[in-house]
Design a protein around this motif. Structure first.
Motif, PDB file in Angstrom:
ATOM      1  N   PRO A 188      -0.796 -12.907  23.305  1.00 39.63           N
ATOM      2  CA  PRO A 188      -1.026 -14.356  23.424  1.00 39.63           C
ATOM      3  C   PRO A 188       0.227 -15.181  23.178  1.00 39.63           C
ATOM      4  CG  PRO A 188      -2.095 -13.475  21.457  1.00 39.63           C
ATOM      5  CD  PRO A 188      -1.663 -12.308  22.268  1.00 39.63           C
ATOM      6  N   VAL A 189       1.062 -14.763  22.210  1.00 40.87           N
ATOM      7  CA  VAL A 189       2.288 -15.513  21.945  1.00 40.87           C
ATOM      8  C   VAL A 189       3.247 -15.381  23.122  1.00 40.87           C
ATOM      9  CG1 VAL A 189       4.334 -15.616  20.467  1.00 40.87           C
ATOM     10  CG2 VAL A 189       2.073 -15.378  19.447  1.00 40.87           C
ATOM     11  N   LEU A 190       3.351 -14.192  23.709  1.00 39.15           N
ATOM     12  CA  LEU A 190       4.210 -13.999  24.874  1.00 39.15           C
ATOM     13  C   LEU A 190       3.768 -14.881  26.025  1.00 39.15           C
ATOM     14  CD1 LEU A 190       6.396 -12.448  26.480  1.00 39.15           C
ATOM     15  CD2 LEU A 190       4.647 -10.726  26.995  1.00 39.15           C
ATOM     16  N   THR A 191       2.477 -14.950  26.276  1.00 41.38           N
ATOM     17  CA  THR A 191       1.962 -15.768  27.372  1.00 41.38           C
ATOM     18  C   THR A 191       2.234 -17.241  27.131  1.00 41.38           C
ATOM     19  OG1 THR A 191       0.201 -14.147  27.712  1.00 41.38           O
ATOM     20  CG2 THR A 191      -0.079 -16.311  28.719  1.00 41.38           C
ATOM     21  N   LEU A 192       1.960 -17.709  25.912  1.00 46.10           N
ATOM     22  CA  LEU A 192       2.192 -19.117  25.607  1.00 46.10           C
ATOM     23  C   LEU A 192       3.676 -19.469  25.658  1.00 46.10           C
ATOM     24  CD1 LEU A 192      -0.331 -19.577  22.653  1.00 46.10           C
ATOM     25  CD2 LEU A 192      -0.513 -20.550  24.948  1.00 46.10           C
ATOM     26  N   CYS A 193       4.521 -18.556  25.199  1.00 48.51           N
ATOM     27  CA  CYS A 193       5.962 -18.818  25.234  1.00 48.51           C
ATOM     28  C   CYS A 193       6.478 -18.924  26.664  1.00 48.51           C
ATOM     29  CB  CYS A 193       6.717 -17.728  24.479  1.00 48.51           C
ATOM     30  SG  CYS A 193       6.620 -17.887  22.680  1.00 48.51           S
ATOM     31  N   CYS A 194       5.954 -18.103  27.548  1.00 51.63           N
ATOM     32  CA  CYS A 194       6.373 -18.184  28.950  1.00 51.63           C
ATOM     33  C   CYS A 194       6.077 -19.558  29.536  1.00 51.63           C
ATOM     34  CB  CYS A 194       5.665 -17.107  29.777  1.00 51.63           C
ATOM     35  SG  CYS A 194       6.268 -15.435  29.478  1.00 51.63           S
ATOM     36  N   VAL A 195       4.945 -20.132  29.138  1.00 49.98           N
ATOM     37  CA  VAL A 195       4.570 -21.448  29.651  1.00 49.98           C
ATOM     38  C   VAL A 195       5.385 -22.551  28.993  1.00 49.98           C
ATOM     39  CG1 VAL A 195       2.672 -23.079  29.898  1.00 49.98           C
ATOM     40  CG2 VAL A 195       2.238 -20.637  30.156  1.00 49.98           C
ATOM     41  N   LEU A 196       5.538 -22.488  27.670  1.00 54.01           N
ATOM     42  CA  LEU A 196       6.144 -23.582  26.927  1.00 54.01           C
ATOM     43  C   LEU A 196       7.669 -23.580  26.978  1.00 54.01           C
ATOM     44  CD1 LEU A 196       3.855 -23.584  23.757  1.00 54.01           C
ATOM     45  CD2 LEU A 196       3.703 -25.040  25.761  1.00 54.01           C
TER      46      LEU A 196
END
Length: 317
Positions: A188-196
């Motif tokens: 989840p952190v990897l996915t959110l970081c890719c977006v943000l």
């Protein structure tokens, strides 16, 4: 701070409170228009009309909509957010159980993505027009263009299904060791970081380049100041306002836009509680969750406005 700066901050705070009041009205009336009857869904399709009518009266659903809104708003101002239609428990108890998980996910993501985005944005600005700048610009634009659900799905297929490095379901517990904790939050952190990171890096690059084109920074470079020192000591402080706004807008996504992320990874946060409440027509839970998302969003914007005002040399004088 001088009086003018305090006046600007107070005006921003007042506008935020007014906006939150408008949001409360919109949220209440829209949730009241959701299809289906909450009492009927609680009792089931086999319930008699008399039983449904009695439950509607017990829940206050038989009262006029405007009266229900003011009653709900008055209770919310006094700390009474109502009782869940589905579980008959206080809404604050149900939502309070999910807040730590959401804050933990948001905190971990913020600690990782904000410094990374600043570094990428500063590097791209300092090497404007170079191959590194073009690569970073293309990479960030491509990342922004990819929907987060696609990033999450691909991450699950690669790292959880194929490689078996991490679990597809993500939730940490206090008794976890460090490795297990990192595995639990990796996807989840990897996915959110890719977006943000992509969004914040692009805005950081734009703000730094705008400062690099200013006469005072060109004069500093002509006097022999190194580019890195010029950026960190002169350009970055003057670009705090736009960067803070970009970071605030991006981080607000962590509180209101992670519904897909929490659903894919079965993460027990506020967003998943909101999804469950909508499907169950649990209106008090839906209303409180949306109000909390809106409040967090407005607080982040207020912090960005305060930083913009505080770092503006015209308003400090």
């Amino acid at each position: 701070m001088n009086r003018y700066m305090l006046f600007l901050i107070a005006r921003r705070a007042g506008a935020g409170i007014l906006t939150l009041l408008i949001v409360s009205a919109v949220v209440f009336f829209i949730t009241s228009l959701l299809p289906g009857d909450a009492a009927q869904m609680i009792l089931g399709q086999n319930a008699t009309p008399e039983t449904v009518a009695a439950l509607r009266q017990q829940l206050g659903l038989d009262q006029p909509l405007l009266m229900r809104y003011f009653s709900w708003l008055g209770g919310m101002l006094h700390g009474d957010f109502g009782t869940s239609f589905a579980s008959h428990l206080p809404v604050t108890q149900l939502v309070g159980q999910r807040i730590p998980a959401t804050l933990e996910l948001a905190g971990i993501t913020t600690v990782i993505c904000v410094p990374l985005a600043l570094v990428i944005g500063i590097l791209a600005a300092m090497n404007r027009g170079s191959a590194l700048d073009r690569f970073l610009v293309i990479a960030t634009m491509a990342t922004v263009a990819v929907p987060e659900f696609l990033v999450a799905t691909v991450a699950v297929l690669i790292f959880a299904v194929k490689l078996h490095w991490v679990s597809a379901m993500s939730f940490g517990s206090p008794d976890m060791d460090l490795v297990s904790y990192l595995k639990a939050y990796a996807l989840p952190v990897l996915t959110l970081c890719c977006v943000l990171v992509a969004q914040m890096a692009r805005m950081t690059r734009s703000a730094i380049i705008n400062q690099l084109d200013s006469p005072y920074l060109e004069m500093a470079l002509l006097k022999g100041v190194s580019p890195l020192r010029a950026v960190l000591r002169h350009a970055l402080p003057n670009a705090v306002g736009p960067i803070a706004n970009a970071i605030s807008l991006s981080l607000s996504y962590l509180f209101g836009g992670v519904i897909i992320i929490e659903s894919i990874f079965s993460y027990p946060g506020l967003a998943s509680a909101l999804v469950d409440a909508v499907s169950n027509r649990d209106l008090p839970v839906v209303q409180l969750c949306v109000m909390m998302f809106a409040a967090c969003y407005l607080v982040l914007l207020l912090i960005a406005d305060i930083l913009t005002i505080a770092f503006n040399p015209k308003w400090r004088s």
